[in-house]
Design an enzyme around this catalytic site. Sequence first.
Site, PDB file in Angstrom:
ATOM      1  N   GLY A 137     -32.977  54.368 -11.413  1.00 58.31           N
ATOM      2  CA  GLY A 137     -33.889  54.435 -10.274  1.00 58.31           C
ATOM      3  C   GLY A 137     -33.169  54.295  -8.947  1.00 58.31           C
ATOM      4  N   ASN A 138     -33.953  53.995  -7.891  1.00 51.33           N
ATOM      5  CA  ASN A 138     -33.434  53.977  -6.515  1.00 51.33           C
ATOM      6  C   ASN A 138     -32.736  55.311  -6.249  1.00 51.33           C
ATOM      7  OD1 ASN A 138     -32.949  52.948  -3.968  1.00 51.33           O
ATOM      8  ND2 ASN A 138     -31.028  51.967  -4.570  1.00 51.33           N
ATOM      9  N   GLY A 168     -28.067  62.743  -5.135  1.00 49.92           N
ATOM     10  CA  GLY A 168     -27.178  62.961  -6.279  1.00 49.92           C
ATOM     11  C   GLY A 168     -27.968  62.961  -7.584  1.00 49.92           C
ATOM     12  N   HIS A 169     -28.897  62.018  -7.719  1.00 50.34           N
ATOM     13  CA  HIS A 169     -29.751  61.994  -8.922  1.00 50.34           C
ATOM     14  C   HIS A 169     -30.608  63.265  -8.986  1.00 50.34           C
ATOM     15  CE1 HIS A 169     -29.410  57.457  -8.362  1.00 50.34           C
ATOM     16  NE2 HIS A 169     -29.043  57.605  -9.612  1.00 50.34           N
ATOM     17  N   GLN A 229     -25.947  45.975 -19.034  1.00 57.94           N
ATOM     18  CA  GLN A 229     -24.708  46.478 -18.448  1.00 57.94           C
ATOM     19  C   GLN A 229     -24.303  45.729 -17.176  1.00 57.94           C
ATOM     20  OE1 GLN A 229     -26.623  50.479 -18.024  1.00 57.94           O
ATOM     21  NE2 GLN A 229     -25.397  50.643 -16.157  1.00 57.94           N
ATOM     22  N   GLY A 251     -23.716  62.385 -14.055  1.00 60.08           N
ATOM     23  CA  GLY A 251     -22.938  62.730 -12.872  1.00 60.08           C
ATOM     24  C   GLY A 251     -21.452  62.443 -13.067  1.00 60.08           C
ATOM     25  N   SER A 258     -26.423  54.722  -5.342  1.00 64.90           N
ATOM     26  CA  SER A 258     -27.531  53.817  -5.007  1.00 64.90           C
ATOM     27  C   SER A 258     -27.012  52.599  -4.252  1.00 64.90           C
ATOM     28  CB  SER A 258     -28.227  53.349  -6.283  1.00 64.90           C
ATOM     29  OG  SER A 258     -28.781  54.453  -6.944  1.00 64.90           O
ATOM     30  N   ARG A 259     -25.777  52.200  -4.561  1.00 65.33           N
ATOM     31  CA  ARG A 259     -25.235  50.987  -3.927  1.00 65.33           C
ATOM     32  C   ARG A 259     -24.813  51.220  -2.476  1.00 65.33           C
ATOM     33  NH1 ARG A 259     -23.568  49.919  -9.563  1.00 65.33           N
ATOM     34  NH2 ARG A 259     -24.588  47.990 -10.181  1.00 65.33           N
TER      35      ARG A 259
HETATM   36  O1  PAF Z   1     -25.362  55.722 -14.608  1.00 69.82           O
HETATM   37  C1  PAF Z   1     -26.394  55.001 -14.678  1.00 69.82           C
HETATM   38  O2  PAF Z   1     -27.279  55.027 -13.818  1.00 69.82           O
HETATM   39  C2  PAF Z   1     -26.552  54.071 -15.883  1.00 69.82           C
HETATM   40  O3  PAF Z   1     -25.325  53.560 -16.280  1.00 69.82           O
HETATM   41  C3  PAF Z   1     -27.291  54.725 -17.046  1.00 69.82           C
HETATM   42  C4  PAF Z   1     -26.508  55.897 -17.625  1.00 69.82           C
HETATM   43  C5  PAF Z   1     -28.667  55.201 -16.603  1.00 69.82           C
HETATM   44  C6  PAF Z   1     -27.478  53.701 -18.182  1.00 69.82           C
HETATM   45  O4  PAF Z   1     -28.212  52.611 -17.764  1.00 69.82           O
END
Ligand code: PAF
Length: 283
Positions: free
Chosen positions: A27-28, A32-33, A57, A149, A188-189
């Site tokens: 999200g956010n 790029g997404h 993670q 990406g 996002s960061r």
């Molecule tokens: O790249 C990300 O945003 C995350 O690492 C992913 C692949 C969605 C897994 O949580």
Amino acid sequence: MKIVHTIAELRATLQPFNSPALVPTMGNLHDGHLDLVRAAKPLGDVTVASIFVNRLQFAPHEDFDTYPRTLQADCDKLAAQGCDVVFAPSEKEMYPEPQGFKVHPPTELADILEGHFRPGFFTGVCTVVMKLFQTVLSEAKGPRFAVFGQKDYQQQMVIRRMVRQFALPVTIVNVPTQRAADGLALSSRNGYLSEAERAEAVQLSLALRALGRDALAAADGLVRHLPALETRAMEALAARGWQPDYLTVRRRVDLQAPQPGDALVVLGAARLGKTRLIDNFDI
Ligand code: PAF
């Protein structure tokens, strides 16, 4: 566009389709997404974006709690790109019990670079991606796709190897990194950066490009000169107030130290204030 929050709803929604294309995200969303979604659209017969901030993670000191949750804005952006389904599960839905089973990627790939500075990161990524593949792609009958990406270069390599070694029926599709006008990789960061930090942030990609040029110029002497070139690149960034984790040239095929004749990639991660940024370029 349909927004679903449970695995059961998702499976029911995808039942009539043969060929899903998945864009996994936390999200956010930025452009790029949305590029990943644009790449996914023509691949299958239904485009699914997942939005899930995956606790597994994040290390305890990292930004899990403060990671921006912007579901409504994300859904608006996805709808505008023609995304068909958003899967936005709660944590309880994804991990109804402590996730004791995990996917541990091989250490030679997952404990270097990002994995060295973020221990356990790729185990968390592989575990959630495996689960997303099981929920989004498992019921399909035709070709299945998942789009990632290039900015997360090592992540994509780890996932490709997971897919290969588990014979998962999914094709991983790469999308090149989207950059702001000044060359900063979209992330996002980036939203964490102050105005002054945002102006400085492009220096990571400039330092990587310079290191890449130096590496190519070293030609046959690359193996001998590389440690000094990498140290110089990190020191130059540190002198500007960054805290570099690594700036390094690796071979593209497995991210190990290069040998003469290898195709190369330059990768880096560095902290600017409280924000950790990563970037890479094929050279
Ligand atoms: O790249 C990300 O945003 C995350 O690492 C992913 C692949 C969605 C897994 O949580």
